[in-house]
Design an enzyme around this catalytic site. Structure first.
Site, PDB file in Angstrom:
ATOM      1  N   HIS A 120      39.401  50.409  44.213  1.00 24.80           N
ATOM      2  CA  HIS A 120      40.298  50.932  45.256  1.00 24.80           C
ATOM      3  C   HIS A 120      39.791  52.311  46.050  1.00 24.80           C
ATOM      4  CE1 HIS A 120      42.541  48.088  43.078  1.00 24.80           C
ATOM      5  NE2 HIS A 120      43.534  49.016  42.806  1.00 24.80           N
ATOM      6  N   HIS A 123      56.528  44.435  43.290  1.00 22.57           N
ATOM      7  CA  HIS A 123      57.667  45.052  42.804  1.00 22.57           C
ATOM      8  C   HIS A 123      59.053  44.407  43.646  1.00 22.57           C
ATOM      9  CE1 HIS A 123      55.590  47.756  40.599  1.00 22.57           C
ATOM     10  NE2 HIS A 123      54.962  48.010  41.557  1.00 22.57           N
ATOM     11  N   ASP A 140      44.883  43.550  44.975  1.00 22.32           N
ATOM     12  CA  ASP A 140      45.771  44.434  44.375  1.00 22.32           C
ATOM     13  C   ASP A 140      47.126  44.169  44.396  1.00 22.32           C
ATOM     14  OD1 ASP A 140      46.041  46.949  42.698  1.00 22.32           O
ATOM     15  OD2 ASP A 140      46.753  47.941  44.443  1.00 22.32           O
ATOM     16  N   GLY A 168      52.739  50.067  44.900  1.00 23.55           N
ATOM     17  CA  GLY A 168      52.254  48.845  44.639  1.00 23.55           C
ATOM     18  C   GLY A 168      52.766  47.862  45.835  1.00 23.55           C
TER      19      GLY A 168
END
Length: 253
Positions: free
Chosen positions: A43, A121, A117, A136
């Site tokens: 990241h 949610h 990634d 996220g």
């Protein structure tokens, strides 16, 4: 505490600051260099961190390699005004200057892997006030078409997309018989149409969470078919829910 109840998503890159990113990455790099340890950085989100990395090809010769997420190659901090918590992720999405530098780092082999990634949610969670909303982004469905859009914009080549999303993950993590189209390898393949424009809507999102920060985005390329282990698992908008993957085998010594 400093901002009280007035904290909003556009402050996320100030709270999850670029300085914190640089300090944590530089510390990890310093330790790896001191002890000669193999290190893969996840990241990368700032131009500052790129200064800690070296350009050396092929990637398997590096002792320190790095990954950049689709999130940070596509969005920048101007997107918070419209997308708010939906692009809240860690590390935070930074400036346009950072995004452009990250794209250049992919093309110049400073960074070695492009990752998704994926973090699905629920929309109810994301609609909470900024301090309570989780970090996220659900992105796996749109990661390839987003990169293909950068190809349409002449910001990256098809070869570089394949190298960073297919070849290098298999090489760097010593994954057996994956990442290449070769005899005897697992047939993990994606067939796409480069001139098949479509717009992301709730009706064509396959995430179980049912939303995407890419909603209302029009991509010029479309996914036609996906194979996993030689089996068709997606074809023209239909997912084979009965198909299952296999455990990865790592060739570690």
């Amino acid at each position: 505490a400093k901002y009280g109840n007035n904290i909003t998503a556009d402050m996320h890159p100030l709270i999850r600051s670029r300085d914190a990113c640089f300090r944590s990455t530089s510390r990890a790099v310093a330790l790896a260099e001191k002890y000669g340890t193999r290190l893969h950085l996840l990241h990368i989100s700032t131009v500052d961190e790129l200064k800690l990395l070296s350009k050396e090809t092929p990637s398997e010769r590096k002792n320190i390699t790095a990954e950049v997420c689709v999130n940070h190659l596509w969005f920048d901090d101007t997107c918070y005004e419209i997308l708010g918590n939906s692009i809240k992720c860690n590390p935070a999405i930074k400036t346009r200057f950072d995004r452009e530098a990250l794209i250049t780092s992919v093309n110049n082999d400073i960074t070695d892997v492009i990752a998704s990634d994926h973090a699905p949610h629920t929309i109810e969670e994301k609609n909470k006030p900024y301090p309570e909303a989780p970090s996220g982004i659900p992105v796996i469905q749109h990661s390839l078409v987003a990169m293909l859009e950068l190809w349409h914009k002449k910001l990256i080549s098809l070869e570089k997309i394949v190298e960073k999303m297919c070849h290098n993950p298999a090489i760097l993590f010593n994954i057996s018989k994956r990442g290449f189209i070769r005899e005897g390898y697992k047939a993990d393949l994606c067939l796409f149409d480069p001139v098949r424009p479509w717009t992301v809507t709730k009706d064509n999102i396959f995430y179980k969470c049912g939303w995407s920060p890419f909603e209302n985005t029009t991509f010029r390329s479309g996914i036609v078919m996906t194979f996993v282990n030689g089996n068709i698992v997606f074809h023209d908008g239909i997912v084979d829910a009965n198909s299952r993957g296999e455990k990865l085998v790592f060739e570690r010594h």
